[in-house]
Design a protein around this motif. Structure first.
Motif, PDB file in Angstrom:
ATOM      1  N   LEU A  70       0.911  -1.689  -0.001  1.00 57.52           N
ATOM      2  CA  LEU A  70       0.017  -0.436   0.249  1.00 57.52           C
ATOM      3  C   LEU A  70       0.865   1.076   0.156  1.00 57.52           C
ATOM      4  O   LEU A  70       1.451   1.410   1.058  1.00 57.52           O
ATOM      5  N   SER A  71       0.629   2.219  -0.911  1.00 53.30           N
ATOM      6  CA  SER A  71       1.279   3.462  -0.769  1.00 53.30           C
ATOM      7  C   SER A  71       0.811   4.281   1.102  1.00 53.30           C
ATOM      8  O   SER A  71      -0.127   3.838   1.521  1.00 53.30           O
ATOM      9  N   ALA A  72       1.664   5.422   1.535  1.00 55.03           N
ATOM     10  CA  ALA A  72       1.491   5.978   2.057  1.00 55.03           C
ATOM     11  C   ALA A  72       0.089   6.035   2.496  1.00 55.03           C
ATOM     12  O   ALA A  72      -0.759   6.219   3.464  1.00 55.03           O
ATOM     13  N   ASP A  73      -0.341   7.150   0.581  1.00 60.66           N
ATOM     14  CA  ASP A  73      -2.191   7.608   1.302  1.00 60.66           C
ATOM     15  C   ASP A  73      -2.935   6.540   1.812  1.00 60.66           C
ATOM     16  O   ASP A  73      -4.002   6.826   2.400  1.00 60.66           O
ATOM     17  N   GLU A  74      -2.876   5.622   0.970  1.00 57.70           N
ATOM     18  CA  GLU A  74      -4.050   3.861   1.158  1.00 57.70           C
ATOM     19  C   GLU A  74      -3.369   3.759   2.121  1.00 57.70           C
ATOM     20  O   GLU A  74      -4.532   3.427   3.047  1.00 57.70           O
ATOM     21  N   LEU A  75      -2.615   3.646   3.291  1.00 61.95           N
ATOM     22  CA  LEU A  75      -2.078   3.076   4.362  1.00 61.95           C
ATOM     23  C   LEU A  75      -3.152   4.262   5.212  1.00 61.95           C
ATOM     24  O   LEU A  75      -3.139   3.686   6.391  1.00 61.95           O
ATOM     25  N   ARG A  76      -2.552   5.559   5.481  1.00 58.61           N
ATOM     26  CA  ARG A  76      -3.548   6.681   6.046  1.00 58.61           C
ATOM     27  C   ARG A  76      -5.072   6.537   6.363  1.00 58.61           C
ATOM     28  O   ARG A  76      -5.741   6.191   7.084  1.00 58.61           O
ATOM     29  N   ALA A  77      -5.685   5.965   4.890  1.00 57.70           N
ATOM     30  CA  ALA A  77      -5.921   6.125   4.771  1.00 57.70           C
ATOM     31  C   ALA A  77      -7.190   4.629   5.399  1.00 57.70           C
ATOM     32  O   ALA A  77      -8.310   4.303   5.916  1.00 57.70           O
ATOM     33  N   MET A  78      -6.236   3.279   5.522  1.00 56.71           N
ATOM     34  CA  MET A  78      -6.495   2.540   6.292  1.00 56.71           C
ATOM     35  C   MET A  78      -6.952   2.247   7.768  1.00 56.71           C
ATOM     36  O   MET A  78      -7.926   1.670   8.384  1.00 56.71           O
ATOM     37  N   ARG A  79      -5.680   3.114   8.293  1.00 56.42           N
ATOM     38  CA  ARG A  79      -5.887   3.337   9.895  1.00 56.42           C
ATOM     39  C   ARG A  79      -7.382   4.136  10.139  1.00 56.42           C
ATOM     40  O   ARG A  79      -7.263   5.333   9.390  1.00 56.42           O
ATOM     41  N   GLY A  80      -7.219   4.251  10.993  1.00 59.80           N
ATOM     42  CA  GLY A  80      -9.170   4.267  11.352  1.00 59.80           C
ATOM     43  C   GLY A  80     -10.284   4.293  11.079  1.00 59.80           C
ATOM     44  O   GLY A  80     -10.794   2.951  11.606  1.00 59.80           O
ATOM     45  N   MET A 139     -14.183   6.435  20.838  1.00 53.59           N
ATOM     46  CA  MET A 139     -13.415   7.307  19.814  1.00 53.59           C
ATOM     47  C   MET A 139     -12.919   6.511  18.407  1.00 53.59           C
ATOM     48  O   MET A 139     -13.043   7.150  17.381  1.00 53.59           O
ATOM     49  N   ALA A 140     -11.996   5.762  18.957  1.00 48.47           N
ATOM     50  CA  ALA A 140     -11.649   4.245  17.798  1.00 48.47           C
ATOM     51  C   ALA A 140     -12.298   3.609  17.150  1.00 48.47           C
ATOM     52  O   ALA A 140     -12.686   3.521  16.102  1.00 48.47           O
ATOM     53  N   LEU A 141     -14.461   3.734  18.018  1.00 53.25           N
ATOM     54  CA  LEU A 141     -15.287   3.008  17.042  1.00 53.25           C
ATOM     55  C   LEU A 141     -16.144   3.901  16.720  1.00 53.25           C
ATOM     56  O   LEU A 141     -16.716   3.152  15.720  1.00 53.25           O
ATOM     57  N   MET A 142     -16.103   5.445  16.782  1.00 52.41           N
ATOM     58  CA  MET A 142     -17.016   6.166  15.748  1.00 52.41           C
ATOM     59  C   MET A 142     -16.803   6.098  14.126  1.00 52.41           C
ATOM     60  O   MET A 142     -17.479   5.953  13.399  1.00 52.41           O
ATOM     61  N   MET A 143     -15.420   5.155  13.998  1.00 51.15           N
ATOM     62  CA  MET A 143     -15.041   4.997  12.739  1.00 51.15           C
ATOM     63  C   MET A 143     -15.700   4.002  11.644  1.00 51.15           C
ATOM     64  O   MET A 143     -15.699   3.391  11.309  1.00 51.15           O
ATOM     65  N   GLY A 203     -10.340   1.560   8.892  1.00 50.23           N
ATOM     66  CA  GLY A 203     -10.195   0.057   8.891  1.00 50.23           C
ATOM     67  C   GLY A 203      -9.734  -0.457   9.910  1.00 50.23           C
ATOM     68  O   GLY A 203     -10.007  -1.689  10.628  1.00 50.23           O
ATOM     69  N   ILE A 204      -8.387  -0.103  10.522  1.00 49.87           N
ATOM     70  CA  ILE A 204      -8.029  -0.725  11.707  1.00 49.87           C
ATOM     71  C   ILE A 204      -7.881   0.670  12.445  1.00 49.87           C
ATOM     72  O   ILE A 204      -7.220   1.652  12.410  1.00 49.87           O
ATOM     73  N   ALA A 205      -8.994   0.235  13.404  1.00 47.37           N
ATOM     74  CA  ALA A 205      -8.782   1.258  14.716  1.00 47.37           C
ATOM     75  C   ALA A 205      -7.865   0.979  15.482  1.00 47.37           C
ATOM     76  O   ALA A 205      -7.288  -0.513  16.187  1.00 47.37           O
ATOM     77  N   THR A 206      -7.270   1.221  16.508  1.00 45.76           N
ATOM     78  CA  THR A 206      -6.124   0.924  17.496  1.00 45.76           C
ATOM     79  C   THR A 206      -6.802   2.035  19.297  1.00 45.76           C
ATOM     80  O   THR A 206      -7.641   2.990  19.116  1.00 45.76           O
ATOM     81  N   VAL A 207      -6.652   1.034  20.497  1.00 44.73           N
ATOM     82  CA  VAL A 207      -6.838   1.365  21.772  1.00 44.73           C
ATOM     83  C   VAL A 207      -6.051   0.911  22.809  1.00 44.73           C
ATOM     84  O   VAL A 207      -5.527  -0.427  22.163  1.00 44.73           O
ATOM     85  N   PHE A 208      -4.885   2.242  22.751  1.00 43.74           N
ATOM     86  CA  PHE A 208      -3.722   1.213  23.329  1.00 43.74           C
ATOM     87  C   PHE A 208      -3.758   1.725  25.423  1.00 43.74           C
ATOM     88  O   PHE A 208      -4.655   2.233  26.493  1.00 43.74           O
ATOM     89  N   GLN A 209      -2.615   1.378  25.603  1.00 44.93           N
ATOM     90  CA  GLN A 209      -2.857   1.208  27.199  1.00 44.93           C
ATOM     91  C   GLN A 209      -2.765   2.870  28.102  1.00 44.93           C
ATOM     92  O   GLN A 209      -4.042   2.632  29.152  1.00 44.93           O
ATOM     93  N   ASP A 210      -2.306   3.333  27.316  1.00 42.98           N
ATOM     94  CA  ASP A 210      -2.563   5.057  28.065  1.00 42.98           C
ATOM     95  C   ASP A 210      -3.437   5.417  27.278  1.00 42.98           C
ATOM     96  O   ASP A 210      -3.125   6.192  26.281  1.00 42.98           O
ATOM     97  N   PRO A 211      -4.703   6.049  27.914  1.00 35.98           N
ATOM     98  CA  PRO A 211      -5.603   6.380  27.004  1.00 35.98           C
ATOM     99  C   PRO A 211      -5.257   7.635  26.586  1.00 35.98           C
ATOM    100  O   PRO A 211      -5.502   8.349  25.577  1.00 35.98           O
TER     101      PRO A 211
END
Lengths: 319, 327, 284
Positions: free
Chosen positions: A78-88, A165-169, A90-98
């Motif tokens: 994937l290109s950088a743009d496609e990757l950005r479009a995928m994060r969020g 916020m992660a799940l809003m997408m 496509g793939i959302a993340t939640v980490f230990q420290d909100p």
């Protein structure tokens, strides 16, 4: 089809003191609408794995074998743009420290409206959606909450806002990295129940990473156990927890203090240290700490599969 | 036997907010307990319940607003830095962040022998380094490493080594297993248990992790919003919690058994703010058993060896019964 | 994963792996060696006047030529580097020590003292350097000491502020609380726990300040506020060259070139040091 599938992935970091193989032949699958738990102690390579999935490997890291397929597309291509479009979306993340997800200087409402920048809704409609999402993660008085700053919320609330916020997408997959580790027991349970419920409502898949066996057992459908950058065991939660095949998994379960129902003076441990990842042994990675070790363990272990329950061990227990 | 440490009616209040809108934040509210030699006492509470403030207040790192701290029969609250020095020799602390509590530019060898230099104790520092590292199970070559080269568990061991260097009579350990892997948690707890038995010291363990408490503590107290809601022997409390909050905590901890969904007391996740404490019983906003009186009157903590602050304490077996029922 | 980002080789090798660092090291070495071996390299006395040899252009006997008093410029430049480096090193060392002490006091002491010191730093900082120099010279007359005092006054606030900020940020760190909980006293906490962690950015700033100090010394001597004749100073040579620039160009070059070489050398070195020790500040 799986939402996310990782096939035989090897990741290496080149450092001034030599190459360090952080992941070796990692294979895992996150099927549609399932929650997959990833168990592993520090140094098992989970951060590297997450970064590889998100296309965010450090500059000195490289995928030198295998591939990561997200909805059938190879992330490496994937290109950088496609990757950005995928994060969020496509793939959302939640980490230990909100606080990693929340900007301390903006009100919650503004942040939740901003992340909807792709949507064509009006500002008022976006605000409504934000409030609705906050209600879905059980933040009381959602409209008022939108006007507050992150620091005005407790740790548990902040984590739920980050989840909101992660799940809003409405992502296809949520990667949750130790989201409950910083919370105490009652809040941890509340957060797990919430995640379970939201996952059902949205119908997304989830990769849930934790070293807390109890949480994994409760939340996940499937479990993958990692040790020193390798998947040593994988299967359904019931298979792995009720009939663990790999000695490491058995040890991990045995060590969990929650397992001990009578007071003991001496808690079980796993003696020994992680192997040096710069010079991996040719044979089984766990062999130096394994109490069942035999001569054959000097050879690379097979990936023994029975009923979809994999164990990378010469001496994998048959059930 | 006389207690080593006594804490009586301790209050710690912080002033927060801008000068024109000063608010009192009561982090520790009327806490009393004591600890005897050879005993481990556990303080359990969620993050923000005032546990860490309490630990710092005992050691004098935090000034207390009222109450008293008595160490070996002597009042030590309000003492200055130099008056505290001889006392701190006998009362050591372990901080929550295992790596962060080690000075980043000091080697492990310097770190574990620092107490000797602080208190000008004549000793063969090389031999002491060897003894202490061996005591906590670290190889001697670690002496030349720096904190950032240590894993969480190793840094924790260094912290333990340092806190026992001068054979203290009391150790206060704040979240000794925080941030450690499950297998390492066991090692650290075994180490603490072992040291307590061998050196006969008293220990206060502060944690939110009930499993830790279960295996190491003789007695325990549960804190909620800076107040004790229940105290007693660990075994008794685990057998039959009397305060609803304790019961909820006990029922909450997930176990690594997929099919065993224990009956869980679900609490609403809204923890009240310390700046806006609820009226009456401070737990009533989250308590599944709250009745009218709970919102109106504040209960006090009552009892002798087993103390609970609740108008309607749970009867023995309530938790068991709900769990049996759920199966 | 911590191994992902490796620390790698030692600082000196890392400095030498940057092209700018190599240039800096070479230039600085040239200047330092020139200063150290000034007596060997330039056998002519830098102050000996010889009216017969006035305004001689560069030649084998006088590589940089001579000035209006017939003094050998090569010798004057080499000996001038001693003054420049001595001022730079001494003044920077003095500013560092004073800055550290004041910064620690401001950061760890009572609030009113902190406020007072900050006010003081800001007042000194807001005073133009030249004005300050003029005022001091008016009071004490031009001298090497005046130059050093000016440099120290100008530099101390910068160092003190850095130490203060570092101290404040570490005051509540767990490792400081840990030291206190063990019974460590005030001075031990400052010496053993805070200072070693605050010193890094300070050394970076100091290495960046050395060229500034050299420029201040040259500037003051140029204006006649610094080193008194006949002591050789690059600023004074530059001034001599300026007066006679219509007829001779080599005097101004002899005074100006070493200033440029030295400041560039130290600046390159300082920037490389900064990039190596604090990669976050790197300008890309």
């Amino acid at each position: 089809m799986s939402v996310l599938s990782i096939e035989d992935l090897c990741v290496t970091y080149s450092t001034s003191t030599g190459d360090l193989r952080a992941l070796r032949n990692v294979t895992l699958d996150v099927p549609r609408e399932r929650i997959v738990g990833l168990v592993g102690e520090s140094g098992c390579g989970k951060s590297t794995l997450i970064n590889a999935i998100l296309g965010l490997l450090a500059a000195n890291g490289r995928i030198d074998h295998g591939r990561i397929l997200f909805q059938g597309r190879n992330i490496a291509e994937l290109s950088a743009d496609e990757l950005r479009a995928m994060r969020g979306p496509g793939i959302a993340t939640v980490f230990q420290d909100p606080m990693g997800a929340l900007n301390p200087v903006f009100r919650i409402g503004r942040q939740m409206i901003n992340i909807q920048y792709r949507s064509k809704l009006s500002r008022a409609e976006k605000a409504n959606r934000a409030a609705e999402t906050l209600r879905s993660v059980r933040i009381p008085d959602a409209e008022a909450a939108l006007k507050r700053y992150p620091h005005e919320f407790s740790g548990g609330m902040k984590q739920r806002i980050a989840i909101a916020m992660a799940l809003m997408m409405k992502p296809a997959i949520l990667i949750a990295d130790e989201p409950t580790t910083a919370l105490d027991a009652t809040l941890e349970v509340a957060t797990i129940e919430l995640l379970q419920e939201l996952q059902r409502d949205i119908g997304c898949s989830m990769l849930f990473i934790s070293h807390h066996m109890g949480v994994i057992a409760e939340l996940c459908d499937d479990v993958v156990v990692m040790y020193a950058g390798e998947v040593v065991e994988s299967g359904t939660t019931r298979q792995v927890f009720l009939q663990p095949r790999h000695p490491y998994t058995r040890n991990l379960i045995r060590c969990d203090p929650a397992r001990q129902h009578t007071r003991v003076r001496q808690l079980p441990t796993i003696p020994g240290d992680l192997p040096n990842l710069r010079s991996r042994p040719r044979g089984c990675i766990f062999a130096p700490r394994c109490e069942m070790r035999k001569e054959i363990c000097e050879e690379p272990p097979p990936q023994d599969v029975s009923n979809g329950h994999m164990a990378r061990c010469h001496l994998a227990v048959e059930h | 036997m006389k207690p080593i440490l006594e804490v009586n009616a301790m209050n710690v209040t912080f002033k927060v907010g801008p000068p024109y809108r000063r608010q009192d934040l009561q982090a520790v509210a009327g806490i009393s307990f004591d600890v005897r030699a050879g005993e481990t006492f556990a303080l359990v509470g969620e993050s923000g319940s005032g546990k860490t403030t309490l630990a710092r207040a005992i050691n004098g790192l935090q000034r207390i607003t009222s109450g008293e701290v008595i160490f070996e029969g002597k009042r030590i609250d309000g003492l200055g830095r130099s008056a505290m020095r001889p006392i701190r020799r006998h009362m050591s602390m372990m901080f929550q962040d295992p790596v962060g509590s080690l000075s980043p530019r000091m080697t492990v060898g310097d770190l574990v022998t620092e107490p000797f230099r602080i208190h000008r104790v004549e000793a063969d520092l090389a031999a002491e380094t060897q003894r202490l590292l061996a005591l906590v199970g670290l190889p001697l070559e670690f002496a030349s490493r720096y904190p950032h080269q240590l894993s969480g568990g190793q840094a924790r061991r260094v912290g333990v080594a340092r806190s026992i260097a001068l054979n203290p009579r009391l150790i206060i350990a704040d979240e000794p297993t925080a941030g450690l892997d499950v297998s390492v948690q066991g090692e650290v707890l075994n180490l603490l248990n072992d040291l307590r038995d061998r050196l006969g010291l008293a220990m206060i363990i502060i944690t939110h992790n009930l499993h830790v408490v279960f295996h190491v503590a003789d007695r325990m107290s549960v804190m909620y919003l800076g107040r004790f809601v229940e105290s007693g022997s660990t075994q008794d409390i685990f057998d039959a919690p009397m305060h609803p909050y304790t019961a909820a905590l006990l029922s909450a901890s997930p176990e690594p058994r997929p099919d065993r969904k224990s009956a869980r007391i679900s609490l609403p996740a809204e923890v009240p703010s310390l700046l806006d404490r609820p009226n009456g019983c401070e737990f009533h906003t989250r308590c599944p058993w709250a009745r009218a009186r709970c919102a109106a009157d504040a209960p006090t903590i009552e009892g002798t060896s087993r103390r609970v602050s609740c108008f309607y304490p749970l009867e023995r077996g309530v938790l068991r019964a709900t769990q049996e029922h759920a199966k | 994963m911590s191994e992902a980002v490796s620390k790698g080789a030692g600082p000196i090798r890392r400095i030498l792996s940057e092209p700018l660092g190599v240039v800096g090291v070479v230039l600085v070495l040239v200047v330092v060696l020139g200063a150290v071996f000034a007596d060997v390299l330039a056998t002519v006395d830098p102050s000996s006047i010889s009216p017969r040899d006035r305004f001689l252009p560069p030649s084998l006997a006088h590589p940089f030529g001579t000035d209006h008093l017939g003094r050998d410029l090569f010798s004057r430049v080499l000996h001038g580097s001693r003054i420049a480096l001595a001022v730079a090193l001494f003044a920077t060392a003095a500013s560092l020590s004073i800055g550290i002490v004041l910064g620690l006091i401001a950061g760890f002491g009572p609030r009113w003292l902190d406020a007072l010191l900050i006010l003081l730093f800001d007042s000194v900082k807001s005073f133009p350097t030249v004005m300050l120099a003029l005022a001091l010279v008016t009071l004490f007359g031009p001298s090497l000491t005046a130059v050093i005092v000016v440099v120290v006054l100008v530099n101390v606030p910068g160092y003190a502020r850095i130490v203060r900020t570092q101290t404040l940020s570490m005051k509540d760190a767990d490792f400081v609380a840990a030291a206190e909980s063990m019974g460590a006293g005030f001075s031990r906490i400052l010496r053993v726990h805070i200072l070693p962690n605050a010193i890094g950015p300070l050394l970076i700033l100091a290495s960046m300040d050395i060229p500034v100090v050299i420029a201040i010394e040259a500037g003051m001597s140029f204006l006649g506020l610094g080193v008194r004749p006949p002591t050789p100073s690059w600023g004074a040579i530059l001034n001599d060259g300026f007066t006679a620039i219509r007829d001779t160009s080599w005097i101004a070059v002899a005074g100006g070139l070493p200033i440029i070489v030295t400041t560039l050398g130290f600046t390159f070195l300082g920037e490389t040091v900064r990039d190596v020790f604090d990669p976050r500040l790197k300008v890309r």
